[in-house]
Design a protein around this motif. Structure first.
Motif, short mmCIF file in Angstrom:
data_model
loop_
_atom_site.label_atom_id
_atom_site.label_comp_id
_atom_site.label_asym_id
_atom_site.label_seq_id
_atom_site.Cartn_x
_atom_site.Cartn_y
_atom_site.Cartn_z
N LYS A 1 -36.26 93.90 46.95
CA LYS A 1 -36.21 95.04 47.86
C LYS A 1 -36.15 96.33 47.04
CE LYS A 1 -34.02 93.10 51.89
NZ LYS A 1 -32.92 93.20 52.84
N VAL A 2 -37.07 97.23 47.34
CA VAL A 2 -37.17 98.50 46.63
C VAL A 2 -36.72 99.60 47.60
CG1 VAL A 2 -38.71 100.11 45.48
CG2 VAL A 2 -39.07 97.64 45.23
N ARG A 3 -35.70 100.33 47.20
CA ARG A 3 -35.16 101.42 48.01
C ARG A 3 -34.85 102.61 47.12
NH1 ARG A 3 -36.96 98.17 50.91
NH2 ARG A 3 -36.00 97.05 52.62
N ALA A 4 -34.48 103.72 47.74
CA ALA A 4 -34.03 104.90 47.00
C ALA A 4 -32.52 105.01 47.16
CB ALA A 4 -34.70 106.15 47.55
N SER A 5 -31.88 105.64 46.18
CA SER A 5 -30.44 105.90 46.31
C SER A 5 -30.23 106.88 47.47
CB SER A 5 -29.90 106.49 45.01
OG SER A 5 -30.54 107.72 44.72
N ARG A 6 -28.98 107.03 47.91
CA ARG A 6 -28.70 107.91 49.05
C ARG A 6 -29.21 109.33 48.84
NH1 ARG A 6 -24.83 106.06 52.92
NH2 ARG A 6 -23.95 104.08 52.25
N ASP A 7 -29.07 109.83 47.61
CA ASP A 7 -29.53 111.20 47.35
C ASP A 7 -31.01 111.27 46.99
OD1 ASP A 7 -29.53 110.16 44.79
OD2 ASP A 7 -28.20 111.66 43.94
N GLY A 8 -31.70 110.11 46.92
CA GLY A 8 -33.13 110.07 46.65
C GLY A 8 -33.52 110.33 45.21
N SER A 9 -32.55 110.27 44.31
CA SER A 9 -32.83 110.63 42.92
C SER A 9 -33.25 109.45 42.05
CB SER A 9 -31.61 111.29 42.29
OG SER A 9 -30.54 110.36 42.21
#
Length: 193
Positions: free
Chosen positions: A90-98
């Motif tokens: 699963k590929v996601r972004a951190s909460r802040d999108g960084s």
């Protein structure tokens, strides 16, 4: 000597290409050598576009380290494509999108590296024959479970192979001559890795 024998001993008659993977693996990256992802994407891109889109593969800015895996020059400008492959993860972004979060683990170096590559390519285009040409950067996930909603990490779009093909098909302001000029300039100045 017969004509057949001349061809068989002529070293220039049929060049042989050898792909050699090199470099030490980066321990922070779950899949350090992305040669397979780049090769798979390169084949797909060439099959899809032929000579309608001009490509450069595995280049770097002289005096700098870091591989610019895929550069495409189209009517919309120059595209830096960072291929990635994480089969079944699963590929996601951190909460802040960084940064990327792959199967629950943060991988900050991926986003940092893409930003460095994007800045280097932007600088190279700005000193070329068409300094106003747009430079677009995005990740292309050849394999991996992307979310259904649009994903962006560190200001860089994350696309599937289908999304990448769609992006490169878009129409833009550059004509065929300008595309060739940009491609020729970058191919001369960017070193093969």
């Amino acid at each position: 000597m017969s004509r057949r024998n001349v061809r068989s001993v002529d070293p220039l008659s049929r060049p042989r290409l050898t792909v050699v993977a090199g470099g030490a693996p980066d321990e922070s990256d779950p899949q350090p050598l992305h040669a397979d992802a780049t090769d798979a994407l390169a084949k797909t891109l060439i099959d899809a576009f032929g000579d309608r889109v001009l490509f450069l593969f595995h280049r770097r800015i002289p005096g700098q380290t870091g591989d610019l895996p895929v550069i495409a020059v189209t009517s919309t400008g120059v595209h830096l494509i960072e291929p990635r492959s994480y089969p079944g993860k699963k590929v996601r972004a951190s909460r802040d999108g960084s940064t990327f979060v792959i199967d629950g683990v943060r991988h900050t170096r991926i986003a940092e590296q893409a930003l460095e590559h994007a800045e280097a390519l932007q600088a190279a285009v700005q000193i070329g024959p068409l300094p106003e040409a747009t430079v677009d950067t995005h990740y292309c996930f050849v394999e991996g479970e992307l979310p259904l909603r649009p994903l962006e990490v560190g200001g860089v779009r994350v696309l599937s192979v289908r999304g990448t093909l769609r992006c490169l098909r878009a129409k833009g302001p550059l004509d065929e001559r300008e595309i060739e000029t940009l491609h020729r300039d970058l191919s001369r100045r960017l070193v093969r890795t």
